[in-house]
Design an enzyme around this catalytic site. Structure first.
Site, PDB file in Angstrom:
ATOM      1  CD1 TRP A  83      -2.454   1.708   0.089  1.00 44.35           C
ATOM      2  CD2 TRP A  83      -2.988   1.206   2.214  1.00 44.35           C
ATOM      3  NE1 TRP A  83      -3.560   2.441   0.422  1.00 44.35           N
ATOM      4  CE2 TRP A  83      -3.918   2.156   1.708  1.00 44.35           C
ATOM      5  CE3 TRP A  83      -3.132   0.737   3.507  1.00 44.35           C
ATOM      6  CZ2 TRP A  83      -4.961   2.650   2.489  1.00 44.35           C
ATOM      7  CZ3 TRP A  83      -4.172   1.222   4.281  1.00 44.35           C
ATOM      8  CH2 TRP A  83      -5.088   2.164   3.778  1.00 44.35           C
ATOM      9  CG  HIS A 145      11.005  -5.635   4.238  1.00 43.70           C
ATOM     10  ND1 HIS A 145       9.894  -4.854   4.474  1.00 43.70           N
ATOM     11  CD2 HIS A 145      10.618  -6.573   3.327  1.00 43.70           C
ATOM     12  CE1 HIS A 145       8.883  -5.293   3.721  1.00 43.70           C
ATOM     13  NE2 HIS A 145       9.293  -6.322   3.029  1.00 43.70           N
ATOM     14  CB  SER A 175      -0.202  -9.919   7.984  1.00 47.26           C
ATOM     15  OG  SER A 175      -0.083  -9.755   6.595  1.00 47.26           O
ATOM     16  CE  LYS A 304      -9.572 -12.380   6.464  1.00 44.19           C
ATOM     17  NZ  LYS A 304     -10.090 -12.762   7.804  1.00 44.19           N
ATOM     18  N   GLY A 305      -6.009  -6.760   4.499  1.00 42.10           N
ATOM     19  CA  GLY A 305      -5.765  -5.346   4.722  1.00 42.10           C
ATOM     20  C   GLY A 305      -6.620  -4.749   5.825  1.00 42.10           C
TER      21      GLY A 305
END
Length: 337
Positions: A83, A145, A175, A304-305
Site C-alpha cells: 500500500w 525492510h 499477516s 485482507k488489509g
C-alpha cells in the site's frame, strides 16, 4: 502440542548461492542459525535474516550511496508495504501519469504490481547487485525492510527522506504467519500457530525482533522529524486522505490548492485502495521475483488489509501474551499501540 523449537546454534552458514558461486568467507563467518520458520534464519547484527538474502543485505550497508533527494520507504514486513509503495509512487509521479485506467502504470493499462514500481534495496536486480539502483535518475523512490542500523549511516545524515511504516504487532504477526505458510512450498513443513507466536514473541522472526526494528526508526523520527516520518498502518486506514496529504508534503511535492479542490488526494486514495488494486487481474496472476530462489505469487501481497484481524485468530489469553511483550519492550519509548 506445539513442537519444540530448535535451539540457537553457531553452525556455519552455507555460503553457496543458488548458482553455486561461492561468496567470500568473511561475508558470513560463523553466525548463529535457528530453524522454525520455513527456512532457517541467521543472526546478523542482532537481527534474524534469511541467509539467501544476507549476501545482498551486507553490500547495501557497504556500497549503497544515499542521495539527499532520495525517498526511502522502510517497513517491517507485513505492515502495509504494498500500500505504501502504491501511494508513494502515485503521489510522486502524478505529474507524469494520469489516473485513467488506460494510462496509469498500476492500473489495467500499465499492468504493473505495486511491488514492481519501487526498487527494493536488498532485493537484487537481474545483475545481482546495486548497479541498477546506482544508475537510477534522481530523485529516487526506494524501499527496504532493513532496520536503520543495517543501512549506511549516511541515510540518517545526508538529508534524504525516510518514511517508516509499522503496524499493531498482533496484526503484523497474523499477516506474516499467513504469508509464511503461503510461500513455504516444496517440502517445508506447515508452521503451527502456537510455534510461530512463541518465536515472534521471543523476537525470532524474519527481520526481527520486531520491537527493535520499530524502535530504531521511532527514535530517529524523534531526533530528525524533518527527515524521518513515522507512520502506523492504522493511521492510513483511519484517514487515508489526510495521510496522503502528509506524505505529499513530506516528499516536497505538496498538493496545490487547485489539486485539492479537484479531489486529487481522494483520487490517489481511490486508485491505491485495497479494493482497486486487489481486483486487478494483473495483480492476481503470476509471480514477483524476489531474487535468488525467492518467488512470491502476486496475489499473496493482497490478503485482507484489515485492522484488528488478529481477533479472528487469537483468544484474549493468547493476545495478552503478545500485548505483555509489546508493553515491556516499548516501555518508556513513547511508542504505544
Amino acid at each position: 502440542m506445539a513442537q519444540q523449537v530448535p535451539s540457537e546454534s553457531s553452525k556455519k552458514i552455507d555460503t553457496k548461492t543458488s548458482s553455486d558461486e561461492t561468496l567470500p568467507e568473511n561475508y558470513y563467518g560463523d553466525l548463529p542459525t535457528r530453524g522454525g520458520w520455513a527456512k532457517p534464519l541467521v543472526l546478523y547484527q542482532n537481527y534474524w535474516l534469511n541467509p539467501e538474502r544476507l549476501k545482498h543485505i551486507i553490500p547495501v550497508r557497504e556500497h549503497f550511496k544515499p542521495r539527499s533527494d532520495d525517498i526511502i520507504l522502510a517497513t517491517y514486513p507485513k505492515c502495509g508495504t504494498t500500500w505504501l509503495k502504491a501511494l508513494a509512487f502515485t503521489i510522486t509521479t502524478r505529474g507524469r501519469h494520469g489516473f485513467a485506467a488506460g494510462g496509469h502504470p498500476l492500473l489495467a493499462g500499465g499492468r504493473q504490481h505495486p511491488q514492481e514500481v519501487v526498487a527494493h534495496l536488498e532485493v537484487p536486480n537481474p545483475a545481482g547487485d546495486l548497479t541498477g539502483i546506482g544508475e537510477m535518475p534522481s530523485p529516487r523512490l526506494l524501499a527496504t525492510h532493513l532496520p536503520l542500523s543495517l543501512l549506511p549511516p549516511a541515510v540518517a545524515t545526508c538529508g534524504c527522506r525516510v518514511v517508516y511504516l509499522c503496524r499493531q504487532p498482533k496484526d503484523a504477526f497474523i499477516s506474516w504467519w499467513h504469508f509464511a505458510n503461503s510461500m513455504r512450498g516444496g517440502s517445508s513443513p506447515f508452521i503451527e500457530f502456537d510455534d510461530a507466536l512463541s518465536m515472534f514473541c521471543e523476537g525470532f522472526s524474519p527481520f526481527g525482533p520486531f520491537w527493535e526494528h520499530y524502535l530504531e526508526y521511532w527514535k530517529q523520527s524523534m531526533e530528525r522529524p524533518q527527515q524521518t516520518l513515522f507512520l502506523k498502518y492504522e493511521e492510513i486506514v483511519s484517514d487515508p486522505v489526510e495521510v496522503v496529504k502528509k506524505l505529499a508534503g513530506f516528499f516536497a511535492v505538496p498538493f496545490t490548492e487547485e489539486e485539492e479542490r479537484g479531489g486529487v488526494p481522494e483520487e490517489v486514495v481511490r486508485l491505491c485502495s485495497f479494493e482497486t488494486l486487489s481486483g486487478l487481474e494483473h495483480n492476481l496472476a503470476g509471480d514477483v521475483a524476489r531474487g535468488d530462489s525467492i518467488v512470491v505469487g502476486k496475489s499473496m501481497f493482497f490478503r485482507k488489509g484489515k485492522v484488528g484481524d488478529w481477533e479472528n485468530h487469537m483468544s484474549k489469553e493468547i493476545a495478552k501474551k503478545l500485548d505483555d511483550v509489546i508493553e515491556d519492550k516499548l516501555k518508556g519509548s513513547g511508542l504505544v499501540f
